[in-house]
Scaffold this active site. Structure first.
Site, PDB file in Angstrom:
ATOM      1  N   GLU A 188      -2.766  -6.712   5.544  1.00 19.43           N
ATOM      2  CA  GLU A 188      -1.579  -5.893   5.303  1.00 19.43           C
ATOM      3  C   GLU A 188      -1.701  -5.337   3.896  1.00 19.43           C
ATOM      4  OE1 GLU A 188       2.640  -5.610   3.763  1.00 19.43           O
ATOM      5  OE2 GLU A 188       2.483  -7.484   4.892  1.00 19.43           O
ATOM      6  N   CYS A 242       6.823  -4.633   0.081  1.00 17.89           N
ATOM      7  CA  CYS A 242       5.795  -4.091   0.973  1.00 17.89           C
ATOM      8  C   CYS A 242       6.363  -2.997   1.862  1.00 17.89           C
ATOM      9  CB  CYS A 242       5.209  -5.207   1.839  1.00 17.89           C
ATOM     10  SG  CYS A 242       4.347  -6.489   0.910  1.00 17.89           S
TER      11      CYS A 242
END
Length: 456
Positions: free
Chosen positions: A227, A261
Site C-alpha cells: 500500500e 493514507c
C-alpha cells in the site's frame, strides 16, 4: 543508529541500534522454529491471545498518546488510535473462523476433497509512521490468528510503537519468537527478503519503498502486499448536502496534518456550489489552532519531519507560481519554516500542477469546479494513484454508477478517510497491490492447500 527526531522541537526523542545481519538472520530462524507449534494451537486459542494482546495495548493508551505526539506530531486531544486499532483487530478475530474454514468439495464414502487455508510461515510487516498502531494491526492481528509468526519492522519515526505492541502481546501469552519487534536498516531488510526469509511481506509506505521491496523479492516468489499512498479525490455532486460534504472533506484533508493514507488531497465541486463550498471550507480551516501537539488546545500539530513539510511548501509555492490562488492567510498560522506547517486551500488549480498530481501528504488541498459527473470522473481518474475516492450525493444509484467508473480501491458515498475492516483495503495503479482486512485479508496471509483423499 535508528533515530527518531521529534517534530515538536527537533530533539532526539529515541534511538535504537538495528540488528546486524547475523542477528537478523537468527531472529528469522527463531520465528521459523516457533511457527509450527503456534499454528498447531487451536484457532480459538490464537484468537483469544490476540484479543488479549490488543486489550493490553488499550491499557497503555495514557502513555501511548503523548508518545505518538512526540514521535510524529499528532495532537494529544485526539486520544490516540486505540479505537480504530481495536475495531480492526476485533473484526478480524470475529470473522477468523469463517474466513479460515475448510472448503469441503466432497466428503463421501469414496472421497474426501477439501481445500484448507494454511499459513505462509513467517510474515514480515513493514509499518509506516502516520497511523503507526492502526496500520500495523491490519496485518499483525490476522497474520497471527492465521498461524503465522510475525516480525514487525516499524518506521524509524515511530520506534516505540513496535516495542509497545511486543510488550502487550507477550504479556498476553503470545511467544516472544512468534511475535518479534525488530529494528532493521533498509539493506538488511532487502537482504532478508532476497534470501527467502519470509513467506509473505506486507509493506505500507512510499512508492519508492514499494519498488525496493519488489526488487528484493524478485525471483523469490515471495508474496508481497503493497500500500503505497494516494492522491484521493472527493467529488461533491449537484444534489449533495454541502454542509456535510465540506465538514467531512476538509477534515479528511487536514486531520493529522494531512498525513493520512486515504486523506482527501483534491476536491471537485459541482460548479453551482463551488463558491459556497470554498467559503465554508475557509471558515473551517480558519478555526484551527496550529501548535505543540502536547497542548490540549492544539488542533493541528507539526508534520512528522521537516522534509515532509518542505515538500508541501514546495508544491504549494509551485502551484501559486503557476496561477493558483492561496486562500488561507499566513498571518493566521505563524510558523517557523520547520515541521510546523500552516493549512492551505488552493483554487484556480489544474492538473498541470504537482499539488494536484503528486502525493502531498500534508495540510493542503486544491479545489476545482466541474460541470458534470463525466468531467469529475475524468479528473478523478487522471492520477497515478488509486486508493480511495469520496462521492457526495443523495442518490445511491448515482453514486454507485460513478463509483463503477473510478479507478480506485475503495469508493465512499457521503463519507471519507475511513477504513472499514469488513471491506478489503486495497488499491490500484501506483497505490500498489494486494489487499488487507476482510476475508480477503486472510486469503492473502495464507495459501490454499488441496487434499484429495481416496477412501476406497
Amino acid at each position: 543508529m535508528i533515530t527518531c527526531i521529534s517534530p515538536i522541537d527537533g530533539s532526539v526523542y529515541a534511538e535504537r541500534t538495528p540488528l546486524t545481519a547475523d542477528e537478523a538472520t537468527a531472529a528469522v530462524a527463531r520465528a521459523k522454529d516457533a511457527q509450527a507449534a503456534w499454528a498447531a494451537r487451536p484457532l480459538a486459542e490464537r484468537i483469544a491471545l490476540v484479543r488479549e494482546g490488543v486489550a493490553n495495548v488499550g491499557k497503555m493508551n495514557d502513555a501511548i498518546v503523548p508518545e505518538i505526539a512526540h514521535q510524529m506530531g499528532r495532537p494529544v486531544r485526539y486520544g490516540g488510535e486505540f479505537g480504530g486499532f481495536n475495531e480492526r483487530a476485533s473484526h478480524m478475530a470475529d470473522i477468523a473462523e469463517k474466513a479460515l474454514a475448510d472448503i469441503v468439495v466432497e466428503d463421501s464414502a469414496a472421497f474426501r476433497r477439501v481445500i484448507k487455508r494454511v499459513p505462509h510461515g513467517v510474515v514480515l510487516v513493514v509499518a509506516p509512521w502516520n497511523y503507526p498502531y492502526m496500520t500495523a494491526i491490519n496485518t499483525v492481528a490476522p497474520a497471527l490468528i492465521a498461524g503465522n509468526s510475525v516480525m514487525l519492522k516499524h518506521a524509524s519515526q515511530t520506534p516505540l510503537v513496535g516495542e509497545r505492541m511486543a510488550e502487550a502481546f507477550h504479556a498476553a501469552g503470545i511467544p516472544e519468537d512468534v511475535f518479534q519487534n525488530v529494528f532493521l536498516d533498509h539493506q538488511t531488510t532487502s537482504d532478508l527478503i532476497a534470501a527467502k526469509s519470509f513467506g509473505f511481506v506486507n509493506f505500507t509506505g512510499s512508492v519508492g519503498g514499494g519498488k525496493a521491496i519488489e526488487r528484493a523479492a524478485a525471483g523469490t516468489f515471495t508474496g508481497v502486499g503493497l500500500e503505497l499512498g494516494g492522491k484521493d479525490p472527493g467529488y461533491v455532486c449537484d444534489d449533495a448536502d454541502i454542509d456535510a460534504a465540506v465538514d467531512t472533506l476538509i477534515d479528511g484533508a487536514m486531520f493529522n496534518a494531512g498525513q493520512c493514507c486515504c486523506g482527501i488531497e483534491r476536491i471537485y465541486v459541482a460548479e453551482q456550489h463551488f463558491d459556497a463550498f470554498v467559503e465554508k471550507a475557509m471558515a473551517i480551516v480558519n478555526t484551527y489552532k496550529l501548535g505543540n501537539p502536547l497542548d490540549p488546545e492544539t488542533t493541528l500539530g507539526p508534520m512528522a519531519h521537516v522534509r515532509f513539510a518542505d515538500e508541501v511548501r514546495a508544491q504549494t509555492a509551485e502551484a501559486v507560481a503557476q496561477g493558483a490562488k492561496a486562500l488561507i492567510d499566513p498571518a493566521m498560522f505563524p510558523e517557523d519554516g520547520g515541521a510546523y506547517l500552516m493549512p492551505q486551500i488552493l483554487i484556480n488549480v489544474n492538473h498541470d500542477m504537482q499539488v494536484m498530481r503528486e502525493e502531498s501528504f500534508g495540510p493542503v488541498v486544491g479545489i476545482m469546479p466541474v460541470k458534470d459527473d463525466a468531467e469529475a470522473v475524468r479528473l478523478m481518474n487522471d492520477s497515478d494513484f488509486g486508493l480511495t475516492a469520496s462521492v457526495w450525493t443523495k442518490d445511491a444509484t448515482r453514486a454507485e454508477a460513478i463509483a463503477d467508473q473510478i479507478e480506485t480501491g475503495t469508493v465512499f458515498m457521503n463519507r471519507a478517510d475511513y477504513l472499514d475492516p469488513g471491506l478489503c483495503w486495497t488499491g490500484c495503479k501506483d497505490t500498489g497491490k494486494g489487499g488487507g482486512l476482510s476475508i480477503i485479508g486472510y486469503h492473502n496471509l495464507t495459501r490454499p492447500k488441496s487434499y484429495h483423499l481416496k477412501k476406497a
